[in-house]
Design an enzyme around this catalytic site. Sequence first.
Site, PDB file in Angstrom:
ATOM      1  N   SER A 188      -3.462   8.540  -2.342  1.00  0.00           N
ATOM      2  CA  SER A 188      -2.003   8.639  -2.238  1.00  0.00           C
ATOM      3  C   SER A 188      -1.382   7.715  -3.261  1.00  0.00           C
ATOM      4  CB  SER A 188      -1.537   8.228  -0.836  1.00  0.00           C
ATOM      5  OG  SER A 188      -0.131   8.112  -0.789  1.00  0.00           O
ATOM      6  N   TYR A 238      -1.356   2.055   5.845  1.00  0.00           N
ATOM      7  CA  TYR A 238      -1.774   3.324   5.240  1.00  0.00           C
ATOM      8  C   TYR A 238      -1.985   3.151   3.739  1.00  0.00           C
ATOM      9  CZ  TYR A 238      -1.302   8.126   3.465  1.00  0.00           C
ATOM     10  OH  TYR A 238      -1.480   9.318   2.806  1.00  0.00           O
TER      11      TYR A 238
END
Length: 248
Positions: free
Chosen positions: A143, A157
């Site tokens: 990501s 995250y």
Amino acid sequence: MSKVMIVTGASRGIGAATAKLAASKGFAVCVNYKSHTQEAQAVVEEIQSNGGIAIAVKADVTIVSEVNRLFTETVKAFGGLHALVNNAGILETQMRLEDMSSERIERIYNANVFSPILCIQAAIKIMSTRYQGSGGSIVNVSSVASRLGSPREYVDYAASKGAIDTLTIGLAKELAIDGIRVNAVRPGCIDTDIHASSGEPNRIERVKHLVPMQRGGTAAEVASAIVWLASDESSYTSASFIEVAGGN
């Protein structure tokens, strides 16, 4: 014989789009899922209706025994393995780091870091020339959060995806001699269900003005990058990252 791909977390979103595109490119695809049985079966049926080859295998990829069963069932069905896409992952409610419980952080790291490692271990033992395999490709779904940090939203995250980036680089160097390429894709703001997990299903509308291209991306756009890295078209590419983030 078709090349064989396992896509983890493939019942919805980026994983489903990847499975469908890979099948259209000639891969026999194992659609892995944890709980969304109907959605996974729908992906398989769509692939089959378009002339592709696919099976669905339910397995929690944070559990060693279930990972082993996933890979065993795939090889039994298709006769081998040539590509692994580590797509399964989770996101939790937006908050500051000091407000996150230890249980939440453990869940994030189990799903986003531990499970890809388990799957890679299983894949190596099938694909590596060290184990009489024919080589292959591993694509990790990271990501842009790994670069941006996601402050005040989900630093945990972001940190887990930073671990995936490091894993990608290290394994690419470690496994090159075994005939295995390792790369990653870094999606940005992509229109999938994952934003609902953060408590903000309409997050893309709120943040799209921060994206140079002024829009969110689609699962299909991410899938295109993943399938290219998994295919022979990228045969001299390893330890590399493709950003699918609209310029961010």
